[in-house]
Design an enzyme around this catalytic site. Sequence first.
Site, PDB file in Angstrom:
ATOM      1  N   GLU A  42     -53.188  32.978 124.961  1.00 53.17           N
ATOM      2  CA  GLU A  42     -53.433  32.412 123.543  1.00 53.17           C
ATOM      3  C   GLU A  42     -54.249  31.166 123.659  1.00 53.17           C
ATOM      4  OE1 GLU A  42     -49.943  32.322 120.917  1.00 53.17           O
ATOM      5  OE2 GLU A  42     -51.133  31.342 119.383  1.00 53.17           O
ATOM      6  N   LYS A  90     -41.234  40.513 124.822  1.00 55.75           N
ATOM      7  CA  LYS A  90     -42.393  39.522 125.075  1.00 55.75           C
ATOM      8  C   LYS A  90     -41.831  38.136 125.281  1.00 55.75           C
ATOM      9  CE  LYS A  90     -45.845  38.025 122.208  1.00 55.75           C
ATOM     10  NZ  LYS A  90     -45.606  36.514 121.996  1.00 55.75           N
ATOM     11  N   ASP A 140     -42.537  36.521 116.555  1.00 53.67           N
ATOM     12  CA  ASP A 140     -41.798  35.524 116.115  1.00 53.67           C
ATOM     13  C   ASP A 140     -42.418  34.846 115.105  1.00 53.67           C
ATOM     14  OD1 ASP A 140     -42.991  34.095 117.914  1.00 53.67           O
ATOM     15  OD2 ASP A 140     -41.484  33.102 118.892  1.00 53.67           O
ATOM     16  N   GLU A 187     -42.530  33.763 126.278  1.00 55.19           N
ATOM     17  CA  GLU A 187     -43.317  32.641 126.411  1.00 55.19           C
ATOM     18  C   GLU A 187     -43.067  31.934 127.722  1.00 55.19           C
ATOM     19  OE1 GLU A 187     -43.669  30.405 122.864  1.00 55.19           O
ATOM     20  OE2 GLU A 187     -44.284  31.992 121.601  1.00 55.19           O
TER      21      GLU A 187
HETATM   22  O1  KIV Z   1     -45.523  35.842 117.267  1.00 57.46           O
HETATM   23  C1  KIV Z   1     -46.708  36.157 117.256  1.00 57.46           C
HETATM   24  O2  KIV Z   1     -47.371  36.664 116.259  1.00 57.46           O
HETATM   25  C2  KIV Z   1     -47.414  36.154 118.448  1.00 57.46           C
HETATM   26  C3  KIV Z   1     -48.686  36.316 118.580  1.00 57.46           C
HETATM   27  C4  KIV Z   1     -49.570  35.379 118.182  1.00 57.46           C
HETATM   28  C5  KIV Z   1     -49.279  36.843 120.062  1.00 57.46           C
HETATM   29  O3  KIV Z   1     -46.876  35.746 119.405  1.00 57.46           O
END
Ligand code: KIV
Length: 273
Positions: free
Chosen positions: A192, A123, A54, A125
């Site tokens: 991160e 993915k 994102d 968060e």
């Molecule tokens: O959106 C993204 O690029 C990420 C990375 C920084 C892991 O989540």
Amino acid sequence: MSTQTESTNLRKVTTRRLTEMKQRGEKISMLTAYDYSSALIVDSAGIDVILVGDSASNVMAGNVTTLPITLDQMIYHAKSVIKGVRRALVVVDMPFGSYQGNSKEALASAIRIMKESHAEAVKMEGGAEIRESIERILCAGIPVMGHLGLTPQSINKFGTYTVRAREEAEAEKLLSDARMLEEIGCFAIVLEKIPAELTARVAAELTIPIIGIGAGPADGQVLVMHDMLGINKGFSPRFLRRYANLADIMHQAIANYVADVKSADFPNAEESY
Ligand code: KIV
């Protein structure tokens, strides 16, 4: 290159293969891509995991945060990337607002990503707060990569992009979230911007791969393509290693083109029909 090596190199990367890589001590390379042409290059260069991040909200759309990007826009990027990939595992970020509401909404968003883009995993968060959503998505057979530490979708809660989990209480919460993510079935976790010592602890304890960004050595590393290629020159944190200065190269090439058009040097006879 022999046929044998070529076919080994072209073997599709799966979530299971990532676990095997960790078991063998083989490091995992992960990079973002948001479009077909970049995905072709990234995949052919041997990257194991392509993240349709994102971060497209920042580097593609020019937003200050990752929050504005929509599910439709993420699916558009993911569909374009998938067409350029033969080997890498393609993971798509679930955007802000597509999974925090409730677990049914989260599942519906994840299903849309998988059905419409043909990506292979999502993915998300967060830890304990989104456990129910992750579990529901996993139950539908959709692989989930976790993301802990600095979680850019929560920037308005934290108010800063500084290193996370330096304090013991936050480190303990991260450890417990990481354990929970492994226990419920996530196939990997991105950590991160946290202290390297904490990353080492999580990577040693968990059997699933830990992918770091600004988090020191781990089972693998991820970077944003525009940052490591020097397309995005305005972002230079300590953790970022720049492998090229594409902004300068592109600027010069375009300036040369402008000059050639203005001087009527381009097109010449050979470039004309
Ligand atoms: O959106 C993204 O690029 C990420 C990375 C920084 C892991 O989540």
